[in-house]
Design a protein around this motif. Structure first.
Motif, PDB file in Angstrom:
ATOM      1  N   SER A 197       0.806  -1.272  -0.139  1.00  0.00           N
ATOM      2  CA  SER A 197      -0.046  -0.028  -0.143  1.00  0.00           C
ATOM      3  C   SER A 197       0.922   1.091   0.083  1.00  0.00           C
ATOM      4  N   ARG A 222      -1.983   6.765   1.371  1.00  0.00           N
ATOM      5  CA  ARG A 222      -3.402   6.075   1.660  1.00  0.00           C
ATOM      6  C   ARG A 222      -3.713   5.320   2.646  1.00  0.00           C
ATOM      7  N   ARG A 226      -4.669   4.704   6.248  1.00  0.00           N
ATOM      8  CA  ARG A 226      -5.620   5.389   7.330  1.00  0.00           C
ATOM      9  C   ARG A 226      -5.160   5.162   8.813  1.00  0.00           C
ATOM     10  N   PRO A 240      -6.085   0.914   2.919  1.00  0.00           N
ATOM     11  CA  PRO A 240      -6.775   2.229   2.166  1.00  0.00           C
ATOM     12  C   PRO A 240      -7.855   1.729   1.494  1.00  0.00           C
ATOM     13  N   ASP A 261      -8.842   8.303  -3.414  1.00  0.00           N
ATOM     14  CA  ASP A 261      -7.422   8.622  -2.971  1.00  0.00           C
ATOM     15  C   ASP A 261      -7.542  10.190  -2.691  1.00  0.00           C
TER      16      ASP A 261
END
Length: 84
Positions: free
Chosen positions: A24, A28, A30, A58, A62
């Motif tokens: 990832s 992106r 969290r 993610p 975006d």
């Protein structure tokens, strides 16, 4: 046999989450920084991977992407003004 199956499932889940986390993009991820997610997934065997799957993965959107400007043909008010 049940204990072995539980251990295999936990290890597989942890490996899956580590691979997904590694692939990832940093911007992106969290809730926490990527390095903290990696620490959580590795050090907390069941809770870490489940937390990653629920709160850290993610999403499809975006957050750095700005809304794209539409051309004049996408604006209904502009099109109404062109008609005689």
């Amino acid at each position: 046999m049940t204990r072995v199956l539980i251990v295999v499932v936990i290890v597989a889940l942890t490996i899956y989450c580590i691979v997904e986390l590694a692939q990832s993009h940093t911007y992106r991820v969290r809730k926490m920084p990527k390095w903290l997610w990696a620490f959580t997934v590795i050090c907390l065997p069941v809770i870490g991977p489940l937390a990653w799957l629920m709160w850290g993965r993610p999403t499809g959107e975006d957050p750095r992407r700005l809304p794209r400007d539409q051309g004049p043909d996408g604006d209904e008010d502009f099109l109404r003004g062109l008609r005689p």
